[in-house]
Design a protein around this motif. Structure first.
Motif, PDB file in Angstrom:
ATOM      1  N   GLY A 189       0.787  -1.225   0.000  1.00 41.10           N
ATOM      2  CA  GLY A 189       0.000   0.000   0.000  1.00 41.10           C
ATOM      3  C   GLY A 189       0.815   1.269   0.000  1.00 41.10           C
ATOM      4  N   ASN A 190       2.127   1.175  -0.234  1.00 38.87           N
ATOM      5  CA  ASN A 190       2.963   2.368  -0.294  1.00 38.87           C
ATOM      6  C   ASN A 190       2.896   2.994  -1.690  1.00 38.87           C
ATOM      7  N   ASP A 191       2.932   4.308  -1.732  1.00 36.60           N
ATOM      8  CA  ASP A 191       2.839   5.009  -3.015  1.00 36.60           C
ATOM      9  C   ASP A 191       4.103   4.801  -3.849  1.00 36.60           C
ATOM     10  N   LEU A 192       3.914   4.477  -5.126  1.00 34.38           N
ATOM     11  CA  LEU A 192       5.027   4.380  -6.063  1.00 34.38           C
ATOM     12  C   LEU A 192       5.023   5.542  -7.052  1.00 34.38           C
ATOM     13  N   SER A 193       3.985   6.370  -6.990  1.00 29.29           N
ATOM     14  CA  SER A 193       3.883   7.520  -7.895  1.00 29.29           C
ATOM     15  C   SER A 193       3.149   8.643  -7.206  1.00 29.29           C
ATOM     16  N   LYS A 194       3.271   9.839  -7.749  1.00 37.44           N
ATOM     17  CA  LYS A 194       2.440  10.947  -7.310  1.00 37.44           C
ATOM     18  C   LYS A 194       1.051  10.767  -7.923  1.00 37.44           C
ATOM     19  N   PRO A 195       0.003  11.220  -7.234  1.00 36.79           N
ATOM     20  CA  PRO A 195      -1.338  11.088  -7.814  1.00 36.79           C
ATOM     21  C   PRO A 195      -1.445  11.889  -9.116  1.00 36.79           C
ATOM     22  N   ILE A 196      -2.221  11.388 -10.035  1.00 37.04           N
ATOM     23  CA  ILE A 196      -2.507  12.093 -11.275  1.00 37.04           C
ATOM     24  C   ILE A 196      -4.019  12.152 -11.435  1.00 37.04           C
ATOM     25  N   ALA A 197      -4.502  13.287 -11.970  1.00 38.09           N
ATOM     26  CA  ALA A 197      -5.944  13.477 -12.110  1.00 38.09           C
ATOM     27  C   ALA A 197      -6.352  13.366 -13.579  1.00 38.09           C
ATOM     28  N   PHE A 198      -7.366  14.083 -13.967  1.00 37.89           N
ATOM     29  CA  PHE A 198      -7.951  14.002 -15.301  1.00 37.89           C
ATOM     30  C   PHE A 198      -6.996  14.535 -16.369  1.00 37.89           C
ATOM     31  N   THR A 199      -6.780  13.751 -17.416  1.00 32.00           N
ATOM     32  CA  THR A 199      -5.987  14.190 -18.559  1.00 32.00           C
ATOM     33  C   THR A 199      -6.380  13.374 -19.777  1.00 32.00           C
ATOM     34  N   PHE A 200      -6.392  14.015 -20.948  1.00 32.73           N
ATOM     35  CA  PHE A 200      -6.679  13.304 -22.182  1.00 32.73           C
ATOM     36  C   PHE A 200      -5.394  12.919 -22.919  1.00 32.73           C
TER      37      PHE A 200
END
Length: 662
Positions: free
Chosen positions: A634-645
């Motif tokens: 459950g550790n983060d491997l990336s920064k969160p990313i939101a909506f993108t096309f």
């Protein structure tokens, strides 16, 4: 080009977006005293630019509608009617294939109450709502309304202001209570102009179609000749024809006004999503269709026409108006089904739409009478009456029959009975349009046909080819083809006997891991964080954590436009375990799993509350979609990313997170 510009704007706005708490709505409230015991509880929201809050009348299967809860009403106060709303806008949502009703800039909700318990000092209320832009936020806000102990009637408002500076983060509302009276100012009502123009245009086309009916078209030269011959001068003939045309418009507009007055805008809006409304109008449209196809005639009592005709013989303005009324009555067998269908559609839009619809319909009928009276020479260029008029009538019957099933589909979707799923709906439409094509090709006759079409005209042939082409286009839809032309008319692809779609390589459901299901594009997905994490540890794959929502339009856009890319889809199916957490699910948690959030202070009662609280407490974000790559602990491997096309950006982000997995 428009789509390219749209995608570019979205990318520029969100390519570098960071996870954060978004606060697009600021709420205030007040109490308006109407009498000794009656009050209005008013909740006002100021909405940031480009954000939308959705109405309580938003249809099923679309964005989440606003929901209202009033605590401890029994024995203390009574709710009078439903919550009233300020005017909303209406727009078709191609993702959910429904109309969405929403507010921009600001919104006002008003609930009228009657106080039963004289000792009552306050009323607590709560709104659960969704607010969206390129991301969607599901939240609620609580109000405490102070009820003043005032005996006499008041013509002013007692204000109880709630300043929500952290609306979306916490329910610990900051309340500034005052007893300063303020005058209530009613905001003028604004209609959705775009929707009304659409109704007008469709109604105008309907009026033009009615004009080509066998019971109206032949009356044009007869009526125009009457005005030109009976009038003392050409100017008088034109004047009488104009009065005749205006009378037709007034008669139909009055009909639309009566419908609006009887039902009212709010009732019509609510009816549009009612099961009974859709079932009743399904039956009505079937009746109208059978009438056009020749099963029977829908006629008004003959005594009505006789009585009106006697008034027309008297001459003068009253006689001309009576002639217009006689046209409406005599031609009812042709115009009735069209007018009925138009009123059904415009009534579902609410507001003044029935009036606008009747104006457009009657204008299309009245204009030819007025124009031919002004320019009688044009009569020579009119096509002669003939069997083609009945062909137009029968064609409208087939269209009425096809669209009747849209109302039946609406009722089924609301009830979620799965009686009229996508494949059956498309099969019915194929049968209807195939029968129409065979009729146009002259393969059979109907009761109103008085001569067999051994030879068909070029116009009828071209129409037959067009209908046949459309019929053939629909056939792949039986096996899951998207049929984008019919978007919004057919049930959605996921409301089908086979949800994997045409040519899908989805994993068979019998091979699915325990607790998993097939998500978008046949991706194996989990809807529980702990269960999904346990499976990821078992197969030793990283996790794609997907904060999403059933009513999140941009989540669907991401799935349809980014996840569908072959390179991205391969990664999602083979290299990660997908855990989709639905932050808008209203399913209540078992009592033992409910708790008060340490982060927001809110009660966590539903599954949606649980995953929203998880998202806020861990990622300081409350908007969906949001994606994170995790390891099996459950550790983060990336920064969160939101909506993108941007497919490449999303693919690179995925691969970078997966590369860190050990």
């Amino acid at each position: 080009m428009k789509k390219v510009l749209f995608f570019l704007l979205i990318f520029l706005a969100f390519a570098n977006a960071n996870a954060q708490i978004v606060k697009p709505v600021k709420w205030t409230s007040k109490v308006e005293q109407l009498s000794d015991s009656e009050f209005n509880l008013v909740m006002e929201g100021k909405i940031d630019d480009e954000w939308h809050v959705y109405s309580q009348y938003t249809p099923e299967n679309g964005p989440l509608p606003a929901e209202f809860t009033f605590e401890k009403a029994k024995g203390n106060y009574e709710l009078i009617g439903k919550v009233k709303e300020s005017p909303y806008k209406k727009q078709y949502n191609e993702v959910f294939e429904v109309d969405e009703y929403y507010f921009e800039k600001k919104v006002t909700f008003t609930q009228k109450v009657t106080i039963v318990n004289a000792k009552l000092t306050s009323i607590k209320a709560k709104i659960d709502y969704q607010v969206c832009k390129q991301a969607c936020i599901n939240d609620n806000v609580e109000f405490t309304f102070t009820i003043p102990t005032i005996k006499e009637n008041a013509a002013v408002s007692i204000v109880d202001t709630v300043s929500k500076t952290d609306t979306l983060l916490s329910n610990n509302t900051k309340v500034n209570k005052t007893n300063k009276p303020t005058v209530v100012v009613q905001e003028p009502k604004k209609e959705d102009e775009k929707g009304l123009w659409t109704i007008f245009f469709l109604a105008f086309l309907g009026g033009f179609a009615a004009l080509l009916m066998p019971c109206i078209f032949p009356m044009i030269p007869m009526t125009v000749s009457f005005f030109t011959k009976q009038s003392k001068s050409k100017a008088a003939g034109i004047k009488n024809a104009i009065i005749y045309g205006v009378s037709i418009i007034v008669i139909y507009v009055i009909l639309g006004s009566i419908i609006t007055a009887i039902f009212g805008a709010e009732a019509l809006n609510e009816l549009s999503t009612s099961v009974w409304f859709n079932l009743i109008f399904f039956a009505l449209l079937v009746v109208f269709a059978l009438s056009f196809l020749g099963a029977f005639e829908i006629v008004l009592p003959s005594s009505w026409a006789t009585k009106i005709d006697s008034q027309a013989d008297k001459g003068g303005i009253l006689g001309i108006v009576s002639m217009a009324l006689a046209l409406a009555v005599v031609s009812f067998s042709c115009t009735g089904p069209i007018v009925g269908t138009l009123l059904v559609e415009s009534a579902s839009k609410g507001g003044i739409a029935p009036i606008v619809g009747m104006f457009g319909f009657s204008l299309a009928i009245a204009l030819p009478f007025m124009l031919f009276a002004m320019f009688p020479g044009w009569l020579n260029s009119m096509p002669k009456s003939g069997s083609w008029l009945n062909t137009v009538k029968v064609s409208l019957g087939f269209l009425e029959l096809a669209f009747a099933f849209k109302f039946l589909s609406n009722a089924d979707l609301v009830l979620q009975k799965h009686w009229l799923q996508r494949e059956l709906f498309i099969a019915i439409w194929i049968a209807v349009f195939a029968a129409w094509a065979l009729y146009l090709f002259g393969k059979y006759m109907l009761p109103h046909d008085y001569e067999k079409a051994d030879k068909i005209g070029v116009g009828r042939l071209m129409m037959a080819i067009l209908v046949t082409t459309f019929t053939l286009y629909m056939i792949p839809g039986l096996w899951g083809a998207p049929l984008k032309i019919l978007s919004g008319l057919t049930p959605p692809i996921n409301y089908a006997e086979s949800t994997t779609g045409f040519g899908s390589s989805a994993t068979p459901t019998s091979n699915l891991p325990e607790h998993a299901h097939l998500g978008p594009h046949g991706i194996v997905a989990f809807e529980d964080y702990e269960l999904g994490l346990a499976y990821a540890k078992k197969v030793n794959k990283p996790v794609l954590l997907d904060f999403t929502g059933d009513a999140c339009a941009n989540c669907r856009k991401m799935e349809d436009n980014v996840w569908s890319d072959p390179a991205v889809l391969k990664i999602l199916k083979e290299k990660v375990v997908l855990i989709s957490l639905y932050c808008d699910r209203k399913i209540e948690l078992p009592k033992e799993q409910q708790f008060v959030s340490k982060t927001t202070g809110k009660e966590v009662v539903t599954i949606g509350n649980k995953w929203t609280d998880f998202q806020i407490s861990r990622y300081k974000s409350n908007s969906q979609p949001l994606y994170v790559v995790l390891d099996t602990d459950g550790n983060d491997l990336s920064k969160p990313i939101a909506f993108t096309f941007e497919v490449k950006e999303y693919k690179d982000w995925l691969e970078a997170g997966i590369a860190k997995f050990k």
